[in-house]
Design a protein around this motif. Sequence first.
Motif, mmCIF file in Angstrom:
data_model
loop_
_atom_site.group_PDB
_atom_site.id
_atom_site.type_symbol
_atom_site.label_atom_id
_atom_site.label_comp_id
_atom_site.label_asym_id
_atom_site.label_seq_id
_atom_site.Cartn_x
_atom_site.Cartn_y
_atom_site.Cartn_z
ATOM 1 N N ALA A 11 16.565 -2.070 -8.302
ATOM 2 C CA ALA A 11 15.967 -2.624 -7.114
ATOM 3 C C ALA A 11 14.444 -2.363 -6.788
ATOM 4 C CB ALA A 11 16.447 -1.503 -5.752
ATOM 5 N N LEU A 12 13.956 -3.153 -5.926
ATOM 6 C CA LEU A 12 12.558 -3.051 -5.765
ATOM 7 C C LEU A 12 11.995 -2.025 -4.826
ATOM 8 C CD1 LEU A 12 11.393 -6.803 -5.722
ATOM 9 C CD2 LEU A 12 11.319 -5.213 -7.597
ATOM 10 N N GLU A 13 11.033 -1.250 -4.610
ATOM 11 C CA GLU A 13 10.451 -0.216 -3.720
ATOM 12 C C GLU A 13 9.881 -0.925 -2.884
ATOM 13 O OE1 GLU A 13 9.679 2.421 -1.445
ATOM 14 O OE2 GLU A 13 11.139 3.043 -3.136
ATOM 15 N N ALA A 14 10.518 -1.142 -1.610
ATOM 16 C CA ALA A 14 9.737 -1.962 -0.360
ATOM 17 C C ALA A 14 8.225 -1.238 0.051
ATOM 18 C CB ALA A 14 10.643 -1.920 0.722
ATOM 19 N N SER A 15 8.095 -0.222 -0.321
ATOM 20 C CA SER A 15 6.929 0.414 0.359
ATOM 21 C C SER A 15 5.653 0.137 -0.605
ATOM 22 C CB SER A 15 7.105 1.888 0.690
ATOM 23 O OG SER A 15 7.231 2.652 -0.448
ATOM 24 N N GLN A 16 6.066 -0.080 -1.977
ATOM 25 C CA GLN A 16 5.052 -0.257 -2.824
ATOM 26 C C GLN A 16 5.406 -1.468 -3.779
ATOM 27 O OE1 GLN A 16 3.558 2.825 -5.054
ATOM 28 N NE2 GLN A 16 4.132 4.494 -3.650
ATOM 29 N N PRO A 17 4.659 -2.545 -3.589
ATOM 30 C CA PRO A 17 4.864 -3.854 -4.212
ATOM 31 C C PRO A 17 5.015 -3.727 -5.783
ATOM 32 C CG PRO A 17 2.962 -3.998 -3.170
ATOM 33 C CD PRO A 17 3.509 -2.682 -3.146
ATOM 34 N N GLN A 18 4.339 -2.923 -6.551
ATOM 35 C CA GLN A 18 4.387 -3.011 -7.914
ATOM 36 C C GLN A 18 5.251 -1.790 -8.408
ATOM 37 O OE1 GLN A 18 0.267 -3.169 -9.430
ATOM 38 N NE2 GLN A 18 0.600 -5.253 -9.542
ATOM 39 N N HIS A 19 6.040 -1.336 -7.731
ATOM 40 C CA HIS A 19 7.099 -0.439 -8.230
ATOM 41 C C HIS A 19 8.803 -0.814 -8.032
ATOM 42 C CE1 HIS A 19 4.654 3.641 -8.163
ATOM 43 N NE2 HIS A 19 3.717 2.478 -8.144
ATOM 44 N N ALA A 20 9.383 -0.416 -8.838
ATOM 45 C CA ALA A 20 10.849 -0.703 -8.733
ATOM 46 C C ALA A 20 11.749 0.884 -9.106
ATOM 47 C CB ALA A 20 11.241 -1.735 -9.702
ATOM 48 N N VAL A 22 14.538 2.068 -11.355
ATOM 49 C CA VAL A 22 15.073 1.767 -12.749
ATOM 50 C C VAL A 22 16.190 2.812 -12.812
ATOM 51 C CG1 VAL A 22 14.696 1.805 -15.219
ATOM 52 C CG2 VAL A 22 13.158 0.625 -13.389
ATOM 53 N N ASP A 23 17.432 2.486 -13.386
ATOM 54 C CA ASP A 23 18.517 3.198 -14.046
ATOM 55 C C ASP A 23 18.174 3.798 -15.258
ATOM 56 O OD1 ASP A 23 21.456 3.782 -14.871
ATOM 57 O OD2 ASP A 23 21.789 4.155 -12.695
ATOM 58 N N VAL A 24 18.292 5.135 -15.428
ATOM 59 C CA VAL A 24 17.821 5.650 -16.756
ATOM 60 C C VAL A 24 19.184 6.515 -16.977
ATOM 61 C CG1 VAL A 24 16.234 6.868 -18.269
ATOM 62 C CG2 VAL A 24 15.525 5.272 -16.541
ATOM 63 N N CYS A 25 20.243 6.029 -17.746
ATOM 64 C CA CYS A 25 21.304 7.028 -18.140
ATOM 65 C C CYS A 25 21.765 7.706 -16.689
ATOM 66 C CB CYS A 25 20.765 8.079 -19.045
ATOM 67 S SG CYS A 25 20.054 7.481 -20.537
ATOM 68 N N GLY A 26 22.099 6.597 -15.895
ATOM 69 C CA GLY A 26 22.693 7.173 -14.509
ATOM 70 C C GLY A 26 21.763 7.668 -13.590
ATOM 71 N N VAL A 27 20.691 7.996 -13.952
ATOM 72 C CA VAL A 27 19.622 8.679 -12.853
ATOM 73 C C VAL A 27 18.297 7.691 -12.591
ATOM 74 C CG1 VAL A 27 17.935 10.432 -12.462
ATOM 75 C CG2 VAL A 27 19.726 10.994 -13.981
ATOM 76 N N GLN A 28 18.571 7.223 -11.370
ATOM 77 C CA GLN A 28 17.571 6.287 -10.740
ATOM 78 C C GLN A 28 16.079 6.917 -10.624
ATOM 79 O OE1 GLN A 28 18.867 3.755 -7.571
ATOM 80 N NE2 GLN A 28 20.744 3.209 -8.789
ATOM 81 N N ARG A 29 15.151 6.202 -11.139
ATOM 82 C CA ARG A 29 13.747 6.703 -11.044
ATOM 83 C C ARG A 29 12.644 5.567 -10.373
ATOM 84 N NH1 ARG A 29 13.063 10.574 -15.801
ATOM 85 N NH2 ARG A 29 15.312 11.315 -16.354
ATOM 86 N N GLU A 30 11.830 5.912 -10.042
ATOM 87 C CA GLU A 30 10.922 4.872 -9.423
ATOM 88 C C GLU A 30 9.723 4.722 -10.409
ATOM 89 O OE1 GLU A 30 9.040 5.964 -5.797
ATOM 90 O OE2 GLU A 30 7.597 4.300 -6.002
ATOM 91 N N VAL A 31 9.511 3.668 -10.771
ATOM 92 C CA VAL A 31 8.670 3.456 -12.062
ATOM 93 C C VAL A 31 7.628 2.188 -11.546
ATOM 94 C CG1 VAL A 31 10.331 4.141 -13.678
ATOM 95 C CG2 VAL A 31 9.943 1.645 -13.296
ATOM 96 N N ASN A 32 6.485 2.243 -12.283
ATOM 97 C CA ASN A 32 5.708 0.924 -12.033
ATOM 98 C C ASN A 32 5.895 -0.031 -12.899
ATOM 99 O OD1 ASN A 32 3.101 -0.686 -12.396
ATOM 100 N ND2 ASN A 32 2.086 1.092 -11.308
ATOM 101 N N PRO A 42 8.517 -13.796 -9.547
ATOM 102 C CA PRO A 42 8.526 -13.001 -8.376
ATOM 103 C C PRO A 42 8.929 -11.565 -9.140
ATOM 104 C CG PRO A 42 10.252 -14.801 -8.159
ATOM 105 C CD PRO A 42 9.540 -15.029 -9.372
ATOM 106 N N PRO A 43 8.595 -10.359 -8.539
ATOM 107 C CA PRO A 43 9.057 -9.322 -8.853
ATOM 108 C C PRO A 43 10.577 -9.016 -8.954
ATOM 109 C CG PRO A 43 7.277 -9.001 -7.502
ATOM 110 C CD PRO A 43 7.643 -10.362 -7.425
ATOM 111 N N GLU A 44 11.154 -9.874 -8.066
ATOM 112 C CA GLU A 44 12.905 -9.962 -7.963
ATOM 113 C C GLU A 44 13.466 -10.326 -9.169
ATOM 114 O OE1 GLU A 44 10.616 -11.700 -5.589
ATOM 115 O OE2 GLU A 44 10.856 -10.117 -3.673
ATOM 116 N N ALA A 45 12.720 -11.241 -10.030
ATOM 117 C CA ALA A 45 13.403 -11.562 -11.269
ATOM 118 C C ALA A 45 13.437 -10.622 -12.138
ATOM 119 C CB ALA A 45 12.397 -12.668 -11.763
#
Length: 97
Positions: A11-20, A22-32, A42-45
């Motif tokens: 998923a994309l992070e709505a509040s920060q356009p250059q963040h998404a 990412v599922d890393v081994c079952g844990v979701q983390r926000e990354v740049n 588009p980032p959605e790609a």
Amino acid sequence: MCIGIPGKVVALEASQPQHAWVDVCGVQREVNIALVCQEGEPPEALIGRWVLVHVGFAMSRLDEHEAQETLSVLQAMGEVEPDVALFMAGEGRDGLR
């Protein structure tokens, strides 16, 4: 230890356009994702794509086969390297996620 780990953009992070997220081994983390966004795309790609994550940044794109192979190697390393086992579990040295 400085390693990158494959993660899948979910998923994309709505509040920060250059963040998404990412599922890393079952844990979701926000990354740049700025380093893996391509001009004119588009980032959605990136949703559903695999990226190599290191210290909160998506450093490069991977295909699914390469991502799965890398995860397998990291899991095998986790059997002998305590730092890698913690990393794969999504934990830091202090046991916190």
